[in-house]
Design a protein around this motif. Structure first.
Motif, PDB file in Angstrom:
ATOM      1  N   LYS A  79     -31.879  23.270  -6.308  1.00  0.00           N
ATOM      2  CA  LYS A  79     -31.429  24.645  -6.548  1.00  0.00           C
ATOM      3  C   LYS A  79     -31.904  25.099  -7.924  1.00  0.00           C
ATOM      4  N   PRO A  80     -32.868  26.018  -7.962  1.00  0.00           N
ATOM      5  CA  PRO A  80     -33.614  26.571  -6.823  1.00  0.00           C
ATOM      6  C   PRO A  80     -34.620  25.552  -6.291  1.00  0.00           C
ATOM      7  N   ASN A 101     -44.278  37.988   2.358  1.00  0.00           N
ATOM      8  CA  ASN A 101     -42.939  38.498   2.667  1.00  0.00           C
ATOM      9  C   ASN A 101     -42.000  37.372   3.078  1.00  0.00           C
ATOM     10  N   ASP A 131     -40.850  35.751  -0.091  1.00  0.00           N
ATOM     11  CA  ASP A 131     -39.823  36.580  -0.726  1.00  0.00           C
ATOM     12  C   ASP A 131     -38.473  36.406  -0.033  1.00  0.00           C
ATOM     13  N   TYR A 132     -38.510  36.345   1.291  1.00  0.00           N
ATOM     14  CA  TYR A 132     -37.278  36.185   2.062  1.00  0.00           C
ATOM     15  C   TYR A 132     -36.624  34.835   1.753  1.00  0.00           C
ATOM     16  N   VAL A 174     -36.920  33.090  -0.964  1.00  0.00           N
ATOM     17  CA  VAL A 174     -36.383  33.124  -2.326  1.00  0.00           C
ATOM     18  C   VAL A 174     -35.026  33.818  -2.340  1.00  0.00           C
ATOM     19  N   LYS A 175     -34.925  34.931  -1.639  1.00  0.00           N
ATOM     20  CA  LYS A 175     -33.702  35.737  -1.667  1.00  0.00           C
ATOM     21  C   LYS A 175     -32.577  35.156  -0.808  1.00  0.00           C
ATOM     22  N   ASN A 176     -32.942  34.481   0.289  1.00  0.00           N
ATOM     23  CA  ASN A 176     -31.921  34.071   1.255  1.00  0.00           C
ATOM     24  C   ASN A 176     -31.687  32.570   1.363  1.00  0.00           C
ATOM     25  N   TYR A 177     -32.652  31.754   0.918  1.00  0.00           N
ATOM     26  CA  TYR A 177     -32.512  30.302   1.074  1.00  0.00           C
ATOM     27  C   TYR A 177     -32.520  29.549  -0.242  1.00  0.00           C
ATOM     28  N   GLY A 178     -32.492  30.261  -1.355  1.00  0.00           N
ATOM     29  CA  GLY A 178     -32.462  29.591  -2.654  1.00  0.00           C
ATOM     30  C   GLY A 178     -33.799  29.046  -3.088  1.00  0.00           C
ATOM     31  N   ASP A 207     -37.432  28.830  -5.078  1.00  0.00           N
ATOM     32  CA  ASP A 207     -37.833  29.040  -6.466  1.00  0.00           C
ATOM     33  C   ASP A 207     -39.133  29.842  -6.489  1.00  0.00           C
ATOM     34  N   ALA A 208     -39.062  31.081  -6.934  1.00  0.00           N
ATOM     35  CA  ALA A 208     -40.229  31.960  -6.953  1.00  0.00           C
ATOM     36  C   ALA A 208     -41.320  31.466  -7.894  1.00  0.00           C
TER      37      ALA A 208
END
Length: 260
Positions: A11-12, A79, A82-83, A85-89, A91-92
C-alpha cells in the motif's frame, strides 16, 4: 480490463500491465505467465487488458493509439491504470508494462506515447514503436494496421529517424522515458529478427546512449545480453534459435522493474 489483486498487497501497490499476443486473451496471458503468483509474493497488482479486436491484436498502428491522449487502445490501457490507482490502491509512481508479440508492440507504444505513466517496459518479440503505422487504421480489424514490411524486418531506419518518431508521439514532452529491456529470438519467423536491432536503435536514440558490450550466455545458455550505456536504461537479449515468442522471464522483469 481484468485485474489480479494479490493476497497480501503493498500500500500503495506497484502495477504491472501484462499485455497478451494476437489471438490471445487476458485469461490466456494470466494462465500462461507467472505474474499473478509472483504478485502474491511481492504485493503488486497485475492488470491484464483484453483486446477489443476480433483477432485479439492490439491497435499499434493508428494515429490515435500512437499519440498521447488521442484515444485508441493505448489510452484505454492508461485509463485502466488510472482506475487501478483510484480504486485498488495502485501506486501511480510505480507502473510498468510488459507483453508478448502484439503485446510487446503495445508495450513499446505505451512507452512512447505515455512516458509520464510508465516507468519501465519489458518487450518479448515485438517491433519498434511506430513500425506498424498505417494512416487511418480501422479499429476492430482482425489485425489492426498489419504491416508485412515491418513484420518481415524490412522497415529499416536510422536511430535518429526512429527516435524522432517516438518523440513525435508526445509533442512537447521533456521528461524521462521508461527504461526498456527487449527479448527477441533469432529464429522468429513472425516478427523477424531484424526488428530487435531496429528497436534497440530506436530506444538508444531516445535515451541518447550507445552500444557498450555483449555478454554471452546471459541470462542463460544461448542468450546474449546487449548492453547500452551502463545498462540501466536499455538492454537487449538475443535468443539463439528461439522462435516466436521468447518465453517470459518473469523474475528478470521484476528485477528490471525494481519490484524484486
Amino acid at each position: 480490463m481484468y485485474v489480479y489483486i494479490p493476497t497480501t498487497q503493498l500500500k500503495p501497490a506497484p502495477i504491472i500491465v501484462a499485455i497478451h499476443y494476437c489471438t490471445g486473451t487476458a485469461q490466456k496471458y494470466f494462465q500462461g505467465s507467472n505474474y499473478a503468483s509472483l504478485a502474491d509474493t511481492h504485493g503488486f497488482i497485475v492488470i491484464y487488458p483484453n483486446s477489443p479486436s476480433s483477432g485479439g491484436c492490439w491497435d499499434v498502428a493508428s494515429t490515435a493509439s500512437l499519440t498521447h491522449d488521442k484515444g485508441g487502445d493505448s489510452q484505454t490501457i492508461v485509463n485502466m491504470v488510472d482506475y487501478a490507482v483510484k480504486n485498488y490502491g495502485g501506486d501511480a509512481d510505480k507502473v510498468y508494462a510488459t507483453g508478448s508479440s502484439s503485446g510487446a508492440m503495445m508495450t513499446n507504444v505505451l512507452a512512447g506515447a505515455y512516458p509520464d505513466v510508465f516507468k519501465a517496459g519489458s518487450v518479448y518479440s515485438g517491433v519498434p514503436d511506430g513500425c506498424f503505422y498505417v494512416a487511418g487504421a480501422t479499429a476492430g480489424m482482425a489485425t489492426p494496421g498489419w504491416s508485412n514490411s515491418c513484420a518481415n524486418g524490412q522497415n529499416i531506419k536510422t536511430a535518429q529517424a526512429w527516435g524522432d518518431l517516438v518523440r513525435s508521439y508526445y509533442p512537447g514532452y521533456n521528461g524521462t522515458y521508461p527504461k526498456i529491456q527487449i527479448f527477441h529470438g533469432t529464429a522468429d519467423n513472425t516478427l523477424d529478427y531484424p526488428n530487435l536491432a531496429e528497436q534497440l536503435k530506436e530506444w538508444s536514440n531516445v535515451f541518447g546512449i550507445t552500444f557498450t558490450k555483449n555478454v554471452t550466455n546471459n541470462p542463460q545458455s544461448g542468450y546474449t545480453q546487449m548492453v547500452y550505456g551502463n545498462g540501466s536504461q536499455l538492454v537487449g537479449y538475443s535468443a539463439q534459435g528461439v522462435g516466436h515468442t521468447v518465453p517470459i522471464h518473469e523474475t528478470m522483469d521484476l528485477a528490471w522493474f525494481g519490484i524484486a
